[in-house]
Design a protein around this motif. Sequence first.
Motif, PDB file in Angstrom:
ATOM      1  N   LYS A   3      83.042  -3.138   2.091  1.00  0.00           N
ATOM      2  CA  LYS A   3      82.762  -3.220   0.443  1.00  0.00           C
ATOM      3  C   LYS A   3      81.381  -3.085   0.483  1.00  0.00           C
ATOM      4  O   LYS A   3      80.601  -3.388   1.012  1.00  0.00           O
ATOM      5  CB  LYS A   3      83.294  -4.640   0.127  1.00  0.00           C
ATOM      6  N   ILE A   4      80.847  -2.344  -0.610  1.00  0.00           N
ATOM      7  CA  ILE A   4      79.640  -2.021  -0.970  1.00  0.00           C
ATOM      8  C   ILE A   4      78.818  -3.358  -1.254  1.00  0.00           C
ATOM      9  O   ILE A   4      79.609  -4.161  -2.336  1.00  0.00           O
ATOM     10  CB  ILE A   4      79.181  -0.935  -1.891  1.00  0.00           C
ATOM     11  N   THR A   5      77.891  -3.756  -0.863  1.00  0.00           N
ATOM     12  CA  THR A   5      77.328  -5.075  -1.350  1.00  0.00           C
ATOM     13  C   THR A   5      76.540  -5.101  -2.766  1.00  0.00           C
ATOM     14  O   THR A   5      76.143  -3.744  -2.881  1.00  0.00           O
ATOM     15  CB  THR A   5      76.311  -5.512  -0.143  1.00  0.00           C
ATOM     16  N   ASN A   6      76.266  -5.999  -3.057  1.00  0.00           N
ATOM     17  CA  ASN A   6      75.530  -6.021  -4.460  1.00  0.00           C
ATOM     18  C   ASN A   6      74.080  -5.439  -4.087  1.00  0.00           C
ATOM     19  O   ASN A   6      73.636  -4.586  -5.095  1.00  0.00           O
ATOM     20  CB  ASN A   6      75.316  -7.402  -4.960  1.00  0.00           C
ATOM     21  N   LYS A   7      73.567  -5.563  -3.263  1.00  0.00           N
ATOM     22  CA  LYS A   7      72.083  -5.165  -2.855  1.00  0.00           C
ATOM     23  C   LYS A   7      72.224  -3.472  -2.733  1.00  0.00           C
ATOM     24  O   LYS A   7      71.258  -3.032  -3.304  1.00  0.00           O
ATOM     25  CB  LYS A   7      71.430  -5.875  -1.852  1.00  0.00           C
ATOM     26  N   THR A   8      73.120  -3.048  -1.897  1.00  0.00           N
ATOM     27  CA  THR A   8      73.125  -1.689  -1.908  1.00  0.00           C
ATOM     28  C   THR A   8      73.474  -0.971  -3.171  1.00  0.00           C
ATOM     29  O   THR A   8      73.187  -0.086  -3.554  1.00  0.00           O
ATOM     30  CB  THR A   8      74.460  -1.380  -0.849  1.00  0.00           C
ATOM     31  N   LEU A   9      74.457  -1.566  -3.888  1.00  0.00           N
ATOM     32  CA  LEU A   9      74.573  -1.069  -5.237  1.00  0.00           C
ATOM     33  C   LEU A   9      73.361  -1.096  -6.117  1.00  0.00           C
ATOM     34  O   LEU A   9      73.268  -0.118  -7.003  1.00  0.00           O
ATOM     35  CB  LEU A   9      75.796  -2.017  -5.891  1.00  0.00           C
ATOM     36  N   LEU A  10      72.664  -2.043  -5.946  1.00  0.00           N
ATOM     37  CA  LEU A  10      71.191  -1.965  -6.821  1.00  0.00           C
ATOM     38  C   LEU A  10      70.440  -0.832  -6.237  1.00  0.00           C
ATOM     39  O   LEU A  10      69.727  -0.105  -7.100  1.00  0.00           O
ATOM     40  CB  LEU A  10      70.729  -3.293  -6.682  1.00  0.00           C
ATOM     41  N   VAL A  11      70.291  -0.448  -5.023  1.00  0.00           N
ATOM     42  CA  VAL A  11      69.701   0.689  -4.616  1.00  0.00           C
ATOM     43  C   VAL A  11      70.259   1.937  -5.163  1.00  0.00           C
ATOM     44  O   VAL A  11      69.431   2.782  -5.815  1.00  0.00           O
ATOM     45  CB  VAL A  11      69.680   0.710  -3.072  1.00  0.00           C
ATOM     46  N   ILE A  12      71.641   2.173  -5.251  1.00  0.00           N
ATOM     47  CA  ILE A  12      72.154   3.138  -5.576  1.00  0.00           C
ATOM     48  C   ILE A  12      71.944   3.376  -7.123  1.00  0.00           C
ATOM     49  O   ILE A  12      71.509   4.592  -7.714  1.00  0.00           O
ATOM     50  CB  ILE A  12      73.623   3.233  -5.264  1.00  0.00           C
ATOM     51  N   MET A  13      71.895   2.371  -8.084  1.00  0.00           N
ATOM     52  CA  MET A  13      71.603   2.304  -9.291  1.00  0.00           C
ATOM     53  C   MET A  13      70.136   2.589  -9.573  1.00  0.00           C
ATOM     54  O   MET A  13      70.015   3.472 -10.402  1.00  0.00           O
ATOM     55  CB  MET A  13      71.658   0.860  -9.879  1.00  0.00           C
ATOM     56  N   ALA A  14      69.267   2.302  -8.902  1.00  0.00           N
ATOM     57  CA  ALA A  14      67.845   2.442  -8.866  1.00  0.00           C
ATOM     58  C   ALA A  14      67.409   3.978  -8.725  1.00  0.00           C
ATOM     59  O   ALA A  14      66.807   4.649  -9.256  1.00  0.00           O
ATOM     60  CB  ALA A  14      66.933   1.599  -8.098  1.00  0.00           C
ATOM     61  N   LEU A  15      68.459   4.564  -7.735  1.00  0.00           N
ATOM     62  CA  LEU A  15      68.017   5.800  -7.332  1.00  0.00           C
ATOM     63  C   LEU A  15      68.699   6.740  -8.561  1.00  0.00           C
ATOM     64  O   LEU A  15      67.984   7.837  -9.026  1.00  0.00           O
ATOM     65  CB  LEU A  15      68.800   6.352  -6.061  1.00  0.00           C
ATOM     66  N   LEU A  72      66.497   3.288   6.000  1.00  0.00           N
ATOM     67  CA  LEU A  72      65.307   3.425   6.628  1.00  0.00           C
ATOM     68  C   LEU A  72      64.593   4.630   6.155  1.00  0.00           C
ATOM     69  O   LEU A  72      63.672   4.799   5.742  1.00  0.00           O
ATOM     70  CB  LEU A  72      65.270   3.503   7.954  1.00  0.00           C
ATOM     71  N   ALA A  73      65.535   5.959   6.294  1.00  0.00           N
ATOM     72  CA  ALA A  73      65.028   7.137   5.791  1.00  0.00           C
ATOM     73  C   ALA A  73      64.681   7.277   4.340  1.00  0.00           C
ATOM     74  O   ALA A  73      63.686   7.765   3.927  1.00  0.00           O
ATOM     75  CB  ALA A  73      66.107   8.292   5.911  1.00  0.00           C
ATOM     76  N   LEU A  74      65.486   6.468   3.481  1.00  0.00           N
ATOM     77  CA  LEU A  74      64.972   6.463   1.936  1.00  0.00           C
ATOM     78  C   LEU A  74      63.723   5.692   1.537  1.00  0.00           C
ATOM     79  O   LEU A  74      63.115   6.035   0.943  1.00  0.00           O
ATOM     80  CB  LEU A  74      66.382   5.420   1.150  1.00  0.00           C
ATOM     81  N   MET A  75      63.453   4.594   2.512  1.00  0.00           N
ATOM     82  CA  MET A  75      62.405   3.867   2.523  1.00  0.00           C
ATOM     83  C   MET A  75      61.102   4.732   2.803  1.00  0.00           C
ATOM     84  O   MET A  75      60.093   4.739   2.183  1.00  0.00           O
ATOM     85  CB  MET A  75      62.293   2.728   3.191  1.00  0.00           C
ATOM     86  N   ILE A  76      61.124   5.648   3.938  1.00  0.00           N
ATOM     87  CA  ILE A  76      60.190   6.363   4.175  1.00  0.00           C
ATOM     88  C   ILE A  76      59.785   7.717   3.290  1.00  0.00           C
ATOM     89  O   ILE A  76      58.903   7.676   2.443  1.00  0.00           O
ATOM     90  CB  ILE A  76      60.636   7.261   5.630  1.00  0.00           C
ATOM     91  N   VAL A  77      60.974   7.939   2.482  1.00  0.00           N
ATOM     92  CA  VAL A  77      60.865   9.346   1.441  1.00  0.00           C
ATOM     93  C   VAL A  77      60.309   8.497   0.234  1.00  0.00           C
ATOM     94  O   VAL A  77      59.503   9.236  -0.482  1.00  0.00           O
ATOM     95  CB  VAL A  77      62.176   9.841   1.314  1.00  0.00           C
ATOM     96  N   VAL A  78      60.481   7.404  -0.187  1.00  0.00           N
ATOM     97  CA  VAL A  78      60.345   6.746  -1.524  1.00  0.00           C
ATOM     98  C   VAL A  78      58.863   6.437  -1.208  1.00  0.00           C
ATOM     99  O   VAL A  78      58.016   6.329  -1.954  1.00  0.00           O
ATOM    100  CB  VAL A  78      61.084   5.646  -1.913  1.00  0.00           C
ATOM    101  N   SER A  79      58.300   5.823  -0.073  1.00  0.00           N
ATOM    102  CA  SER A  79      57.084   5.350   0.302  1.00  0.00           C
ATOM    103  C   SER A  79      56.185   6.622   0.040  1.00  0.00           C
ATOM    104  O   SER A  79      55.170   6.511  -0.700  1.00  0.00           O
ATOM    105  CB  SER A  79      56.840   4.849   1.603  1.00  0.00           C
ATOM    106  N   SER A 120      64.680  -3.227  -2.902  1.00  0.00           N
ATOM    107  CA  SER A 120      66.342  -3.380  -2.767  1.00  0.00           C
ATOM    108  C   SER A 120      66.506  -2.589  -1.531  1.00  0.00           C
ATOM    109  O   SER A 120      67.619  -3.343  -1.030  1.00  0.00           O
ATOM    110  CB  SER A 120      66.897  -2.486  -3.817  1.00  0.00           C
ATOM    111  N   SER A 121      66.013  -1.469  -1.225  1.00  0.00           N
ATOM    112  CA  SER A 121      66.497  -0.904   0.246  1.00  0.00           C
ATOM    113  C   SER A 121      66.097  -1.855   1.280  1.00  0.00           C
ATOM    114  O   SER A 121      66.974  -1.919   2.278  1.00  0.00           O
ATOM    115  CB  SER A 121      65.680   0.441   0.428  1.00  0.00           C
ATOM    116  N   TYR A 122      65.023  -2.513   1.380  1.00  0.00           N
ATOM    117  CA  TYR A 122      64.584  -3.396   2.455  1.00  0.00           C
ATOM    118  C   TYR A 122      65.618  -4.578   2.538  1.00  0.00           C
ATOM    119  O   TYR A 122      66.167  -4.897   3.377  1.00  0.00           O
ATOM    120  CB  TYR A 122      63.418  -3.820   2.115  1.00  0.00           C
TER     121      TYR A 122
END
Length: 135
Positions: A3-15, A72-79, A120-122
Amino acid sequence: MNKITNKTLLVIMALEGLMLGIFVGLEKGFSFEPQSTLNALATLGGNRHLVAIIAPLIFIPLLAKQVKGGFLALMIVVSITGILTIITIVDLSFVNPGSEITGLFISLVMLVVQVLVLISSYRARKEMIESNVHG
């Protein structure tokens, strides 16, 4: 499948919010043409908006499957894109003030969303790691 967690869903929504911001900017007539040499570097020659569209299309499926490396890759790209956005904000605020107020506003909003994606990714990655250790 997990199941997708709420925190993961928040990251997807932010993207998705990042992509929406790009489309709203295009609809409002925002020019992605660099205003200066510094802005050209920070916007990847006026193509940073393409990265902001393509990256979520790559990362959303990885995040939906909750791949640890995807976070982790997302955090690097967004940074990296966040640093480029800060350079754009500095350029539009101090180097070429008043050159494009709409661009400054959109850049500020995008920076806020990028920070939200990072936080959110962290948190989602941390939650996933903790659940694997305890589960």
